[in-house]
Design an enzyme around this catalytic site. Structure first.
Site, short mmCIF file in Angstrom:
data_model
loop_
_atom_site.label_atom_id
_atom_site.label_comp_id
_atom_site.label_asym_id
_atom_site.label_seq_id
_atom_site.Cartn_x
_atom_site.Cartn_y
_atom_site.Cartn_z
N LYS A 267 48.25 43.28 40.50
CA LYS A 267 48.37 44.31 41.55
C LYS A 267 47.94 43.81 42.93
O LYS A 267 48.61 44.07 43.92
CB LYS A 267 47.50 45.52 41.16
N HIS B 54 30.65 32.51 30.81
CA HIS B 54 31.96 32.94 31.35
C HIS B 54 32.02 32.69 32.86
O HIS B 54 31.49 33.48 33.63
CB HIS B 54 32.18 34.42 31.05
N GLY C 270 36.91 34.90 23.02
CA GLY C 270 37.55 35.80 22.07
C GLY C 270 36.54 36.35 21.10
O GLY C 270 35.41 35.85 21.00
N GLU D 157 34.53 33.07 34.70
CA GLU D 157 35.54 33.93 35.34
C GLU D 157 34.99 35.25 35.85
O GLU D 157 35.67 35.95 36.59
CB GLU D 157 36.72 34.17 34.37
N ASP E 128 54.21 49.51 44.34
CA ASP E 128 55.07 48.63 43.55
C ASP E 128 56.54 48.80 43.92
O ASP E 128 57.24 47.82 44.18
CB ASP E 128 54.87 48.88 42.05
N CYS F 220 33.53 29.78 26.15
CA CYS F 220 32.95 30.59 25.07
C CYS F 220 33.63 30.27 23.74
O CYS F 220 33.50 29.17 23.24
CB CYS F 220 33.02 32.07 25.45
N TYR F 221 34.41 31.19 23.18
CA TYR F 221 35.11 30.87 21.93
C TYR F 221 35.96 29.61 22.09
O TYR F 221 36.06 28.79 21.17
CB TYR F 221 35.99 32.05 21.47
#
Ligand code: XMP
Length: 517
Positions: free
Chosen positions: A372, A172, A55, A174, A230, A82-83
């Site tokens: 998605k 990170h 963050g 991710e 969708d 991280c944060y």
């Protein structure tokens, strides 16, 4: 209930990627904003582990975001990123300080010790690439932790307390720039938290069908089909759940691409045997658009007329109390707001132009929990054709905004449709369809002089557009090779009467937008 992971969001730009990586391991997870998370809400969600995101705030400031202190006494494994690492250290008795050695982008960590998080991925002594983005850093460990990796800018690049299942990483995991990051997250959720990894599209399909049946009962549902991914997946799964209690309405505004309307009818009426009302409203739409050239005016006319036609059809069907909506997870994640105190911003998204507000119906939103790419996977699971689930985005106002600055006529629509179909066919033949995020042709409001055979021509110029992007917010133009461009240009000019020149749009977004209008 399937095993689940809670992601506490401290407002990082990449929090959604944590969720994507966790779900890719077959584990369901949700993102909750830090200011909504309490010990009670964690208990109610009942996760097998918690991930604290990065963050923009600084732990060293006053009154900065914290995880609920009670989280660390719940017996759940916690991974701070991280944060998230910094606040965990600060909250458990360590120290975090601002640093003049900031690290942004690619960095390397030295693995100094083994721990359960690194098991099977990183060994002591290895030097591993990671992605960093931080100013503050941990300078004193909280009791119980030990350092397991260091970097030049972060002496505590990774910390571990195997006993409690607490881990903190300054980098990170991710993002793709941490090549083994996905594997580390997998180890955390599957091994350390013990999640079983049985959340698949096949299991989602089953539980969602049960949910739809429970919500709808013997009621009736109306679904607006657009031919896009969708709404197609929404229609297919609701139909599987409640069969003939579902009616789909396809409002054909006459601004679709070549063969698209026919495909919708073929797939949904003939293949899936769904009650489908196909309204050919092209005369109405084109009549109202006659003489209109302003892009916003065109959008307004199309949006309003779409709702009018849809409502009229819904009335004819009579008595449906539910409206199906293709809302996706990114539309419902509450974003963290740092400016307005504890208030949160909720993005709401109406993919059929404000219908739910006007129609005052209860919503059925089977895709609310999905990203998605998960919607596409569910579509495949449900047996929708690949050309439907893998389709590029297509704007609601259709070809009307691809005939810019000029009156829309059936003749121009026909020319554009033919040219666009050739363009997309060439892209597919070159194996580029899935590499490109969106591609289309634009019929320009200029005629140019040409020579074909012995004769003079005076025809339209066509622009071709192709972009790469992840979300449509920013985009780079796609770099075609010259052979592709030459082949396309000669095919379009030879095969499409009315076009005698092809130009290539090389504008990125920003400063351009993807569509020309
Ligand atoms: P722009 O042109 O704003 O487009 O860079 C970003 C994405 O949004 C699509 N787009 C629309 N979609 N109604 C829609 O449903 C619209 O009025 C509209 N305008 C643009 C565009 O195709 C691209 O995918």
């Amino acid at each position: 209930m399937t095993d689940r992971i809670l992601i506490v969001d401290f407002g990082s730009q990449v929090t959604q990627l944590i969720a994507r990586r966790v779900r890719e391991t077959g584990v369901y997870c949700e993102i909750h904003p830090f200011n909504r998370v309490t010990v009670d809400s964690i208990r109610a969600f009942d996760p097998k582990g918690v991930i604290l995101s990065g963050g923009p705030a600084s732990v060293t400031g006053t009154d900065t975001p914290r995880a609920p202190q009670g989280l660390f006494g719940m017996g759940l494994p916690v991974l701070g990123i991280c944060y998230g690492q910094q606040t965990m250290m600060a909250q458990l008795g360590g120290k975090v300080e601002g640093s003049d050695h900031r690290e942004f982008g690619r960095a390397y960590v030295e693995v100094s010790d083994a721990c359960a998080l690194f098991e099977g991925t990183w060994s002591p002594g290895a030097r591993e690439q990671v992605w960093m983005s931080h100013g503050d850093r941990v300078t004193a460990l909280a009791p119980g932790f030990r350092v397991v990796a260091t970097s030049e800018g972060a002496p505590f690049a990774a910390v571990a307390d195997d006993e409690r299942g607490f881990y903190g990483v300054q980098f990170h995991p991710e993002v793709v720039h941490t090549p083994h990051g996905a594997q580390l997250l997998r180890t955390f959720v599957r091994t350390i938290c013990g999640c079983s990894g049985d959340w698949t599209m096949a299991s989602f399909r089953e539980t969602e069908i049960a949910k739809i049946r429970a919500q709808v009962g013997s009621g009736r549902v109306i679904c607006g089909l657009s031919g896009g991914v969708d709404s197609s997946v929404v229609a297919a799964i609701i139909h599987e759940a409640i069969g003939d209690q579902l009616t789909c309405v396809y409002v054909d505004h006459g601004l679709m691409r070549l063969g698209e309307s026919e495909q919708v009818v073929r797939v949904f009426r003939d293949q899936f045997n769904i009650n489908l009302v196909h309204v050919d409203a092209s005369d109405l739409f084109l009549g109202l658009l006659a003489g209109k050239t302003d892009p916003e005016e065109k959008r307004k006319i199309i949006g309003k007329t779409f709702i009018d036609v849809f409502e009229a059809e819904a009335r004819k069907i009579g008595g449906a109390e539910f409206l199906a909506q293709g809302t996706l997870y990114p539309d419902v994640i509450e974003s963290v707001s740092f400016t307005g105190g504890p208030s949160v911003t909720i993005k709401s998204h109406h993919n059929v132009g404000g219908l739910p507000d006007r129609m005052n119906m209860k919503l059925v939103e089977p895709l609310r929990e999905l990203f998605k790419d998960e919607v596409r996977a569910l579509g495949r699971e449900l047996g929708l054709p690949e050309e439907m689930v893998g389709r590029h985005p297509f704007p609601g106002p259709g070809l009307a905004i691809r005939i810019p600055g000029q009156e829309i006529t059936r003749e121009k629509l026909d020319i554009l449709r033919k040219a666009d179909a050739i363009y997309l066919e060439e892209i597919r033949n070159a194996g580029l369809y899935d590499v490109i995020w969106q591609a289309f042709a634009v019929l320009l409001p200029v005629r140019t002089v040409g020579v074909m055979g012995d004769g003079r021509t005076y025809d339209y110029a066509l622009a071709i557009r192709a972009v790469t992007s992840t979300d449509g917010m920013t985009a780079d133009y796609y770099h075609f090779d010259h052979d592709f461009l030459s082949r396309l240009s000669s095919r379009v000019i030879n095969e499409v009467k009315g076009v005698n020149r092809v130009v290539y749009d090389i504008t990125s977004k920003p400063p351009g937008t993807i569509e020309w209008e």
